[in-house]
Design a protein around this motif. Structure first.
Motif, PDB file in Angstrom:
ATOM      1  N   MET A  79      51.819  40.849 -12.098  1.00 36.60           N
ATOM      2  CA  MET A  79      50.930  42.039 -11.837  1.00 36.60           C
ATOM      3  C   MET A  79      51.956  43.205 -11.924  1.00 36.60           C
ATOM      4  N   GLU A  80      51.287  44.464 -12.692  1.00 33.33           N
ATOM      5  CA  GLU A  80      52.103  45.632 -13.154  1.00 33.33           C
ATOM      6  C   GLU A  80      52.963  46.455 -12.246  1.00 33.33           C
ATOM      7  N   ASP A  81      52.037  46.662 -11.379  1.00 30.12           N
ATOM      8  CA  ASP A  81      52.669  47.714 -10.430  1.00 30.12           C
ATOM      9  C   ASP A  81      53.189  47.037  -8.914  1.00 30.12           C
ATOM     10  N   CYS A  82      53.195  45.785  -9.021  1.00 31.26           N
ATOM     11  CA  CYS A  82      54.025  45.464  -7.719  1.00 31.26           C
ATOM     12  C   CYS A  82      55.410  44.971  -7.781  1.00 31.26           C
ATOM     13  N   ILE A  83      56.034  45.539  -6.746  1.00 31.08           N
ATOM     14  CA  ILE A  83      57.390  45.666  -6.591  1.00 31.08           C
ATOM     15  C   ILE A  83      57.943  44.529  -6.660  1.00 31.08           C
ATOM     16  N   PHE A  84      57.317  43.274  -5.951  1.00 32.41           N
ATOM     17  CA  PHE A  84      57.912  41.889  -5.702  1.00 32.41           C
ATOM     18  C   PHE A  84      57.785  41.288  -7.210  1.00 32.41           C
ATOM     19  N   CYS A  85      56.775  41.470  -7.827  1.00 29.82           N
ATOM     20  CA  CYS A  85      56.566  40.857  -9.260  1.00 29.82           C
ATOM     21  C   CYS A  85      57.692  41.507  -9.952  1.00 29.82           C
ATOM     22  N   LYS A  86      58.194  42.786  -9.820  1.00 29.64           N
ATOM     23  CA  LYS A  86      59.119  43.222 -10.604  1.00 29.64           C
ATOM     24  C   LYS A  86      60.570  42.905 -10.186  1.00 29.64           C
ATOM     25  N   LYS A 133      54.140  33.559  -8.821  1.00 28.99           N
ATOM     26  CA  LYS A 133      52.666  34.079  -9.025  1.00 28.99           C
ATOM     27  C   LYS A 133      52.294  35.033  -8.125  1.00 28.99           C
ATOM     28  N   HIS A 134      51.618  36.218  -8.674  1.00 28.77           N
ATOM     29  CA  HIS A 134      51.031  37.270  -7.864  1.00 28.77           C
ATOM     30  C   HIS A 134      49.763  36.914  -7.068  1.00 28.77           C
ATOM     31  N   ILE A 135      49.949  36.772  -5.576  1.00 30.91           N
ATOM     32  CA  ILE A 135      48.759  36.353  -4.807  1.00 30.91           C
ATOM     33  C   ILE A 135      49.011  37.319  -3.757  1.00 30.91           C
ATOM     34  N   PHE A 169      51.729  43.739  -0.836  1.00 30.07           N
ATOM     35  CA  PHE A 169      50.852  42.979  -1.246  1.00 30.07           C
ATOM     36  C   PHE A 169      50.955  41.944  -2.381  1.00 30.07           C
ATOM     37  N   HIS A 170      52.029  41.208  -2.144  1.00 29.08           N
ATOM     38  CA  HIS A 170      52.385  39.865  -2.855  1.00 29.08           C
ATOM     39  C   HIS A 170      53.110  39.130  -1.948  1.00 29.08           C
ATOM     40  N   ILE A 171      52.245  37.782  -1.673  1.00 25.35           N
ATOM     41  CA  ILE A 171      52.730  36.954  -0.633  1.00 25.35           C
ATOM     42  C   ILE A 171      54.297  36.951  -0.528  1.00 25.35           C
TER      43      ILE A 171
HETATM   44 ZN    ZN Z   1      53.352  40.528  -7.319  1.00 26.89          ZN
END
Ligand code: ZN
Ligand code: 5GP
Length: 114
Positions: free
Chosen positions: A1-8, A45-47, A97-99
């Protein structure tokens, strides 16, 4: 997910101290540690939150805990004890908001949790 700090963080677009990584899970040190050992374990995975899980996430949830156990052993806090925390929504203080599973250890914790 684009704006998610933990995805980054998982994609190494934001720097962090990664302590474990595989095709499904990443673990890194919390930037604001609340204990001598404070590691966040996340699925790639973005949850957004624990309320969003379904049947297909069973293996991810098992692996978050299995890797917490491994990291507790690696950090020599398995025998003394550790705490695993999954915050959900505002009363629990969820801010990202990323588990993410918090692995906390290296000191005594009080109960009930604050
Ligand atoms: Zn995420
Ligand atoms: P929550 O309150 O959502 O359960 O926990 C979020 C955690 O993420 C907090 O403990 C906070 O210190 C940590 N955190 C927030 N932003 C970053 C970051 O950019 N890097 C790292 N390593 N940890 C972060």
């Amino acid at each position: 997910m684009e704006d998610c700090i933990f995805c980054k963080i998982a994609k190494k677009e934001i720097k962090s101290k990664i302590v474990y990584s595989d095709e499904e899970i990443v673990a890194f040190e919390d930037v604001n540690p609340q204990a001598p050992i404070h590691i966040l374990i996340i699925p790639r995975k973005h949850i957004p939150k624990i309320l969003d899980i379904d049947e297909t996430d069973k293996n991810i949830l098992f692996r978050l805990i299995a890797i917490a156990n491994k990291l507790a052993n690696d950090n020599k806090i398995a025998e003394s004890g550790f705490r695993l925390v999954l915050n959900c929504n505002s009363d629990a203080g969820q801010t990202v908001f990323h588990i993410h599973l918090h692995l906390l250890g290296g000191r005594k914790f009080s109960w009930p949790a604050g």
